[in-house]
Scaffold this active site. Sequence first.
Site, PDB file in Angstrom:
ATOM      1  N   LYS A 110       0.865  -1.187   0.000  1.00  0.00           N
ATOM      2  CA  LYS A 110       0.000   0.000   0.000  1.00  0.00           C
ATOM      3  C   LYS A 110       0.895   1.228   0.000  1.00  0.00           C
ATOM      4  O   LYS A 110       2.041   1.173   0.453  1.00  0.00           O
ATOM      5  CB  LYS A 110      -0.890   0.025   1.238  1.00  0.00           C
ATOM      6  CG  LYS A 110      -2.144   0.845   1.067  1.00  0.00           C
ATOM      7  CD  LYS A 110      -3.223   0.041   0.346  1.00  0.00           C
ATOM      8  CE  LYS A 110      -4.485   0.846   0.137  1.00  0.00           C
ATOM      9  NZ  LYS A 110      -5.588   0.000  -0.357  1.00  0.00           N
TER      10      LYS A 110
HETATM   11  P1  NAD Z   1     -13.166   7.662  -2.826  1.00  0.00           P
HETATM   12  O1  NAD Z   1     -12.180   8.692  -2.466  1.00  0.00           O
HETATM   13  O2  NAD Z   1     -13.596   7.511  -4.247  1.00  0.00           O
HETATM   14  O3  NAD Z   1     -14.513   7.879  -1.975  1.00  0.00           O
HETATM   15  C1  NAD Z   1     -14.524   7.916  -0.570  1.00  0.00           C
HETATM   16  C2  NAD Z   1     -15.911   8.356  -0.111  1.00  0.00           C
HETATM   17  O4  NAD Z   1     -15.928   8.356   1.317  1.00  0.00           O
HETATM   18  C3  NAD Z   1     -16.278   9.769  -0.534  1.00  0.00           C
HETATM   19  O5  NAD Z   1     -17.671   9.830  -0.813  1.00  0.00           O
HETATM   20  C4  NAD Z   1     -15.933  10.585   0.708  1.00  0.00           C
HETATM   21  O6  NAD Z   1     -16.666  11.805   0.782  1.00  0.00           O
HETATM   22  C5  NAD Z   1     -16.365   9.621   1.786  1.00  0.00           C
HETATM   23  N1  NAD Z   1     -15.738   9.906   3.083  1.00  0.00           N
HETATM   24  C6  NAD Z   1     -14.474  10.313   3.343  1.00  0.00           C
HETATM   25  N2  NAD Z   1     -14.309  10.519   4.662  1.00  0.00           N
HETATM   26  C7  NAD Z   1     -15.483  10.200   5.249  1.00  0.00           C
HETATM   27  C8  NAD Z   1     -15.933  10.216   6.572  1.00  0.00           C
HETATM   28  N3  NAD Z   1     -15.150  10.612   7.586  1.00  0.00           N
HETATM   29  N4  NAD Z   1     -17.219   9.821   6.805  1.00  0.00           N
HETATM   30  C9  NAD Z   1     -18.019   9.435   5.801  1.00  0.00           C
HETATM   31  N5  NAD Z   1     -17.657   9.422   4.512  1.00  0.00           N
HETATM   32  C10 NAD Z   1     -16.387   9.810   4.247  1.00  0.00           C
HETATM   33  O7  NAD Z   1     -12.603   6.288  -2.248  1.00  0.00           O
HETATM   34  P2  NAD Z   1     -12.980   4.816  -2.698  1.00  0.00           P
HETATM   35  O8  NAD Z   1     -12.024   4.376  -3.746  1.00  0.00           O
HETATM   36  O9  NAD Z   1     -14.454   4.737  -2.947  1.00  0.00           O
HETATM   37  O10 NAD Z   1     -12.588   3.992  -1.388  1.00  0.00           O
HETATM   38  C11 NAD Z   1     -13.506   3.858  -0.297  1.00  0.00           C
HETATM   39  C12 NAD Z   1     -13.042   2.723   0.596  1.00  0.00           C
HETATM   40  O11 NAD Z   1     -12.981   1.517  -0.172  1.00  0.00           O
HETATM   41  C13 NAD Z   1     -11.633   2.886   1.181  1.00  0.00           C
HETATM   42  O12 NAD Z   1     -11.613   2.256   2.440  1.00  0.00           O
HETATM   43  C14 NAD Z   1     -10.759   2.116   0.209  1.00  0.00           C
HETATM   44  O13 NAD Z   1      -9.549   1.692   0.798  1.00  0.00           O
HETATM   45  C15 NAD Z   1     -11.676   0.964  -0.100  1.00  0.00           C
HETATM   46  N6  NAD Z   1     -11.394   0.255  -1.360  1.00  0.00           N
HETATM   47  C16 NAD Z   1     -11.340   0.913  -2.545  1.00  0.00           C
HETATM   48  C17 NAD Z   1     -11.119   0.186  -3.715  1.00  0.00           C
HETATM   49  C18 NAD Z   1     -11.122   0.842  -5.067  1.00  0.00           C
HETATM   50  O14 NAD Z   1     -10.979   0.117  -6.077  1.00  0.00           O
HETATM   51  N7  NAD Z   1     -11.315   2.138  -5.168  1.00  0.00           N
HETATM   52  C19 NAD Z   1     -10.910  -1.190  -3.661  1.00  0.00           C
HETATM   53  C20 NAD Z   1     -10.993  -1.833  -2.434  1.00  0.00           C
HETATM   54  C21 NAD Z   1     -11.238  -1.094  -1.286  1.00  0.00           C
END
Ligand code: NAD
Length: 422
Positions: A110
């Site tokens: 990561k």
């Molecule tokens: P992103 O940046 O696209 O979206 C994150 C979302 O969470 C946004 O809507 C943001 O406003 C919201 N957010 C941020 N802080 C917050 C808080 N304190 N309370 C509530 N909402 C909050 O990120 P993403 O890619 O959608 O990732 C989201 C989660 O999924 C993370 O934990 C990431 O590690 C995990 N993840 C992502 C992927 C991927 O392919 N993008 C894959 C596996 C896991």
Amino acid sequence: MSESQPSDDSAYHTAQAQLRSVGAMLGFDQGLIEILAHPKRELTVNFPVRMDDGTTRVFTGYRVQHNDARGPAKGGIRYSLAASIDEVRALAMWMTWKCAVVNLPYGGAKGGVVVDPRALSDGELERLTRRYASEIDIVIGPMHDIPAPDMGTDARVMAWIMDTYSMHHDFSIPGVVTGKPIEIGGSQGRFEATGRGVLFIAQEACKDQGIHLRGASVAIQGFGNVGGVAAKLLSDAGANVVAISDANGGIYNANGLHMDELDKRRLPGGRFGDLTGIAHEAITNQALLELPVDILIPAAIEGQITARNAGNIKAQMVIEAANGPTTDDGDKILAERGVYLVPDILANAGGVIVSYFEWVQDLQSFFWEESEVNERLRRIVVRSFDEVTAVSRQRDLRLREAAYVVALQRVGDAIKLRGIYP
Ligand code: NAD
């Protein structure tokens, strides 16, 4: 708090506690647990970036490779003010388990940069990304460690990293990152992959638990790449998405929110609370987690379900779309209360599965149709869900422990087979 004593709610504490409890369950010797408790390689970089106003700012970034016994290390890069070495270590460890539980030939890694990307201009973001990519160039590569997007980064950031790495190595190397734009070696279906994986998991979990997904009420915390896509696909599949949120709070309508209308009316970067023309009440992120719904999907950040609120969760099923949304203490309370929970390493593996497809396509320079990508994704998600469910029934474990048993067994076997060098 020192680095060696993370707080009880920290992602690193949760990750370590999970490793030690399942390692003991599997009869791992202390040496094997210690290997897995320590990331194999950690790089911290402090680097300058020229800002638009002529000043120079120094940023801190990390790249951690937790383990590569099963293949090259794989994992996203996060741009966030909350990024820290401990958070990156935890996320890297979870990537090792995630790749293993769905049986991809990868280890876990990561990266992170301590920055609020929304506070930078496009030019500043590009310069920061290219300099960070230059600094971590010594540890990444298509056969070593392959980054991907995570919170705060996207396909455009991956394109800059791919270009920077390719410039340094004198030829185009698309396989150094995944989650790239299609035009430069990205895969069909990658953008939706994590959300689509969450949909497949919800379908399998509902089948297993005798719940009809069609009509089931769903609350989703986070409306980014994962939560936004999952909300749309679940809604298309007939689920009743009643609440969604982002970092500023969310909206709730017990009768359901129309995703198509929401897409049309929500301005980029706009707050949910400012929406007009869609019946809703404003709701805080905390209240969203405690709604009386069938399925709760935390899809934002870690540490959301804790000892403080786990007793108030009313959903009968929790699908962890975010990484580490439940702390160790929170998880114990959910377990005592019999809440059915699909753990993050399984529930959100769709992203890394299609990243793997992207990497395979890049290495072969042979690209697949989206239908082929989605069908192969479905097969891996369903097979992995079935394997974890079978272990959970055989050993009378919750799905989280069962997923860890499957993953740790695979990683432990690889380490034992390879032996300790020299
Ligand atoms: P992103 O940046 O696209 O979206 C994150 C979302 O969470 C946004 O809507 C943001 O406003 C919201 N957010 C941020 N802080 C917050 C808080 N304190 N309370 C509530 N909402 C909050 O990120 P993403 O890619 O959608 O990732 C989201 C989660 O999924 C993370 O934990 C990431 O590690 C995990 N993840 C992502 C992927 C991927 O392919 N993008 C894959 C596996 C896991």
